[in-house]
Design an enzyme around this catalytic site. Structure first.
Site, PDB file in Angstrom:
ATOM      1  N   ASN A  37     -32.870  14.455  46.569  1.00  0.00           N
ATOM      2  CA  ASN A  37     -34.332  14.468  46.621  1.00  0.00           C
ATOM      3  C   ASN A  37     -34.950  15.319  45.502  1.00  0.00           C
ATOM      4  OD1 ASN A  37     -36.765  13.746  47.696  1.00  0.00           O
ATOM      5  ND2 ASN A  37     -36.612  15.015  49.543  1.00  0.00           N
ATOM      6  N   HIS A 122     -38.421  14.312  64.887  1.00  0.00           N
ATOM      7  CA  HIS A 122     -39.306  15.376  64.387  1.00  0.00           C
ATOM      8  C   HIS A 122     -40.694  15.246  64.982  1.00  0.00           C
ATOM      9  CE1 HIS A 122     -37.264  16.621  60.398  1.00  0.00           C
ATOM     10  NE2 HIS A 122     -36.364  16.249  61.268  1.00  0.00           N
ATOM     11  N   ARG A 147     -37.177  18.128  67.626  1.00  0.00           N
ATOM     12  CA  ARG A 147     -37.489  19.283  66.795  1.00  0.00           C
ATOM     13  C   ARG A 147     -38.992  19.458  66.790  1.00  0.00           C
ATOM     14  NH1 ARG A 147     -36.932  20.169  60.181  1.00  0.00           N
ATOM     15  NH2 ARG A 147     -39.104  19.535  60.105  1.00  0.00           N
ATOM     16  N   TYR A 159     -44.863  24.478  56.676  1.00  0.00           N
ATOM     17  CA  TYR A 159     -43.685  23.604  56.596  1.00  0.00           C
ATOM     18  C   TYR A 159     -43.583  22.677  57.819  1.00  0.00           C
ATOM     19  CZ  TYR A 159     -39.089  21.796  57.203  1.00  0.00           C
ATOM     20  OH  TYR A 159     -38.065  20.918  57.444  1.00  0.00           O
ATOM     21  N   ASP A 210     -36.749  24.519  62.894  1.00  0.00           N
ATOM     22  CA  ASP A 210     -36.195  24.728  61.555  1.00  0.00           C
ATOM     23  C   ASP A 210     -36.945  25.873  60.864  1.00  0.00           C
ATOM     24  OD1 ASP A 210     -35.130  24.490  59.009  1.00  0.00           O
ATOM     25  OD2 ASP A 210     -35.399  22.309  58.877  1.00  0.00           O
ATOM     26  N   HIS A 212     -36.219  26.724  57.792  1.00  0.00           N
ATOM     27  CA  HIS A 212     -36.243  26.296  56.390  1.00  0.00           C
ATOM     28  C   HIS A 212     -36.071  27.444  55.395  1.00  0.00           C
ATOM     29  CE1 HIS A 212     -37.137  22.927  53.541  1.00  0.00           C
ATOM     30  NE2 HIS A 212     -36.607  22.264  54.542  1.00  0.00           N
ATOM     31  N   GLU A 236     -32.541  26.487  63.074  1.00  0.00           N
ATOM     32  CA  GLU A 236     -31.880  25.972  61.869  1.00  0.00           C
ATOM     33  C   GLU A 236     -32.288  26.742  60.617  1.00  0.00           C
ATOM     34  OE1 GLU A 236     -32.798  21.846  61.422  1.00  0.00           O
ATOM     35  OE2 GLU A 236     -32.423  21.888  59.276  1.00  0.00           O
ATOM     36  N   GLU A 262     -27.462  21.930  55.627  1.00  0.00           N
ATOM     37  CA  GLU A 262     -27.931  20.683  54.999  1.00  0.00           C
ATOM     38  C   GLU A 262     -27.868  20.753  53.476  1.00  0.00           C
ATOM     39  OE1 GLU A 262     -31.886  20.465  56.738  1.00  0.00           O
ATOM     40  OE2 GLU A 262     -32.783  21.109  54.863  1.00  0.00           O
ATOM     41  N   ARG A 283     -24.508  21.462  59.591  1.00  0.00           N
ATOM     42  CA  ARG A 283     -25.489  20.397  59.334  1.00  0.00           C
ATOM     43  C   ARG A 283     -25.131  19.492  58.154  1.00  0.00           C
ATOM     44  NH1 ARG A 283     -29.547  18.583  60.754  1.00  0.00           N
ATOM     45  NH2 ARG A 283     -31.060  19.212  59.183  1.00  0.00           N
ATOM     46  N   HIS A 312     -27.377  16.361  58.940  1.00  0.00           N
ATOM     47  CA  HIS A 312     -28.693  16.208  58.316  1.00  0.00           C
ATOM     48  C   HIS A 312     -29.054  14.722  58.288  1.00  0.00           C
ATOM     49  CE1 HIS A 312     -31.022  16.999  54.286  1.00  0.00           C
ATOM     50  NE2 HIS A 312     -31.833  17.068  55.317  1.00  0.00           N
ATOM     51  N   ASP A 316     -34.829  11.500  53.115  1.00  0.00           N
ATOM     52  CA  ASP A 316     -34.297  11.418  51.745  1.00  0.00           C
ATOM     53  C   ASP A 316     -32.816  11.035  51.728  1.00  0.00           C
ATOM     54  OD1 ASP A 316     -34.840  14.239  52.787  1.00  0.00           O
ATOM     55  OD2 ASP A 316     -33.259  14.697  51.354  1.00  0.00           O
ATOM     56  N   GLU A 339     -29.463  14.283  63.354  1.00  0.00           N
ATOM     57  CA  GLU A 339     -30.903  14.240  63.043  1.00  0.00           C
ATOM     58  C   GLU A 339     -31.297  12.805  62.694  1.00  0.00           C
ATOM     59  OE1 GLU A 339     -31.983  16.419  59.513  1.00  0.00           O
ATOM     60  OE2 GLU A 339     -34.107  16.461  60.042  1.00  0.00           O
ATOM     61  N   TRP A 402     -39.035  27.389  49.700  1.00  0.00           N
ATOM     62  CA  TRP A 402     -39.699  26.290  50.403  1.00  0.00           C
ATOM     63  C   TRP A 402     -38.838  25.852  51.561  1.00  0.00           C
ATOM     64  CZ3 TRP A 402     -38.341  21.077  51.259  1.00  0.00           C
ATOM     65  CH2 TRP A 402     -39.298  20.398  52.050  1.00  0.00           C
TER      66      TRP A 402
HETATM   67  C1  GCO Z   1     -34.480  18.792  57.820  1.00  0.00           C
HETATM   68  C2  GCO Z   1     -34.906  19.264  56.517  1.00  0.00           C
HETATM   69  C3  GCO Z   1     -35.365  18.313  55.531  1.00  0.00           C
HETATM   70  C4  GCO Z   1     -35.378  18.820  54.114  1.00  0.00           C
HETATM   71  C5  GCO Z   1     -35.277  17.673  53.170  1.00  0.00           C
HETATM   72  C6  GCO Z   1     -35.349  18.098  51.728  1.00  0.00           C
HETATM   73  O1  GCO Z   1     -34.585  17.605  58.034  1.00  0.00           O
HETATM   74  O2  GCO Z   1     -34.048  19.613  58.581  1.00  0.00           O
HETATM   75  O3  GCO Z   1     -34.937  20.598  56.336  1.00  0.00           O
HETATM   76  O4  GCO Z   1     -36.463  17.592  55.900  1.00  0.00           O
HETATM   77  O5  GCO Z   1     -36.526  19.564  53.891  1.00  0.00           O
HETATM   78  O6  GCO Z   1     -34.117  16.977  53.417  1.00  0.00           O
HETATM   79  O7  GCO Z   1     -35.124  17.022  50.897  1.00  0.00           O
HETATM   80 MG    MG Z   2     -33.657  21.478  57.815  1.00  0.00          MG
END
Ligand code: GCO
Ligand code: MG
Length: 402
Positions: A37, A122, A147, A159, A210, A212, A236, A262, A283, A312, A316, A339, A402
């Site tokens: 991605n 999600h 999630r 996020y 998550d 992140h 996560e 991931e 993941r 994961h 993407d 997921e 991010w």
């Molecule tokens: C998740 C993620 C993703 C990522 C993405 C980046 O699904 O847990 O953290 O959404 O942000 O795969 O390309």
């Molecule tokens: Mg994630």
């Protein structure tokens, strides 16, 4: 048997995907996903310029040897670009082998360990009320695991919050969008969200969240502790995992289960976390870590320490990865969860597949191979469009994860 041709197909049916197609002298072909991605063309070039010339004339039945050739033979090991290219070749070769055997891929891996694959979706919203409603919609669709991410008061573009509830696409602009982050506000807010979710829906469903990569180990431990009464399935990516040892601190303070991986590329990224039992779920998925051949090694190591898989499955990762992961999930003895972020109808049309969702579970099909194809004519109608993931900045302008 010989590989006669291979090519990379870049297409953007709503979002970018990089796909490898390998053809053989027996008329059987295989498909692999190579999407990274926001950095798609780097992998496309790695394959076209540096991998495909080596593949022509090789025996596609020698999956393990070709894996080793691409991993060791490059001299420059690991990394997201290399390992996605290796994954694309590996998955295409497993697809070919399973088609030649006339079997769905899970049969070649060792057969079924379960009837179906539990997935999580999600749910998200601009505030607690909207997120609670979104979780309710997933429950109504039959999901057993959800999630939940929500907008945080005072944080610009938090996020995990999208325009719609079913499709969430963070790679949203030709140059990176700037989003916000505030640890203090999030630590104060997330427990309130989960308290409301448990008050509303009870404890029958699995709930996930998550982080992140945004928290320090100390902050992650604090959040894990505050969330204990709400019994999450997992928390996560609470802290960046380059320093695997950092998870020890989180672990010492909370029994909330932890998931990570991931962005891992190889078993080496997860080795200490697994062997020291610092996580509960790994993941890493097919496209991220060198395909079926390498993911199987990670899962086997994890199984020794009661760490389960949680592949994961964001948008993407193309339907080719999802289809292959479902065969893997159907076989892998230490499966945890998968997921599942739904692809758009445009994407599904470009990648015809035989997996399907029913009542909270995904089912892989019985078609020989991994069950996912690419419609090249349709793919050609969607040319590549530059799209980046966002960046995150704090209120004072400092760059954050991010
Ligand atoms: C998740 C993620 C993703 C990522 C993405 C980046 O699904 O847990 O953290 O959404 O942000 O795969 O390309
Ligand atoms: Mg994630």
């Amino acid at each position: 048997m010989k590989i006669t041709a291979a090519r990379v197909i870049v297409t953007c049916p709503g979002r970018n995907f990089v796909t490898l197609k390998i053809e053989t002298d027996q008329g059987v072909y295989g498909i692999g996903d190579a999407t990274l991605n926001g950095r798609e063309l780097a992998v496309a070039s790695y394959l076209t310029d540096h991998v495909i010339p080596c593949l022509i004339g090789m025996d596609p039945q020698r999956i393990e040897d070709i894996w080793q050739y691409l991993y060791r033979g490059a001299y420059w090991r690991r990394g997201p670009v290399t390992m996605r290219a290796v994954a694309a070749v590996d998955v295409a070769l497993w697809d070919i082998k399973a088609k030649m055997a006339g079997m769905p891929l899970y049969q070649l891996l060792g057969g079924r360990s379960r009837d179906a694959v539990m997935v999580y979706g999600h749910a998200n919203g601009a505030d607690i009320e909207q997120t609670v409603d979104a979780v309710g919609q997933y429950i109504d669709m039959g999901y057993k695991a959800i999630r939940a991410q929500s907008g945080v008061p005072g944080v610009e573009k938090a996020y995990g919050v999208s325009g719609g509830t079913l499709h969430y696409e963070p790679a949203d602009a030709a140059l990176p969008t700037v989003t916000g982050w505030d640890t203090r506000k999030s630590l104060n807010f997330v427990p309130k969200l989960f308290e409301k979710l448990r008050d509303t829906y009870g404890f029958d469903h699995h709930l996930l969240h998550d982080g992140h990569h945004r928290y320090t180990p100390q902050e992650a431990a604090n959040l894990g502790k505050m969330l204990e009464p709400f019994q999450l399935f997992w928390l996560e990516d609470m802290t960046p995992a380059e320093n695997q040892e950092a998870f020890r601190l989180i672990r010492q303070h909370t029994v909330t289960p932890l998931a990570v991986g991931e962005i891992f590329n190889t078993i080496w990224d997860a080795k200490d976390l697994i062997q020291n039992q610092l996580i509960d779920y790994i993941r890493t998925t097919i496209v991220g870590a060198g395909g079926v051949t390498h993911l199987r090694r990670i899962a086997d190591l994890a199984s020794l320490y009661q760490v389960r898989t949680g592949c994961h499955g964001a948008t993407d990762l193309s339907p080719v990865t999802m289809g292959t992961a479902l065969h893997f999930d159907t076989w892998v003895p230490n499966f945890g969860i998968q997921e599942y972020m739904r692809h758009t109808d445009e994407t599904d049309a470009v990648f015809p597949h035989d997996y399907h969702f029913h009542d909270g579970y995904l089912h892989c099909g019985e078609t020989p191979g991994h069950g996912v194809d690419i419609d090249e004519d349709l793919a050609a109608r969607y040319p590549y469009k530059p799209a980046y993931l966002p960046v995150a900045r704090l209120a004072d302008g400092q760059l954050w994860n991010w």
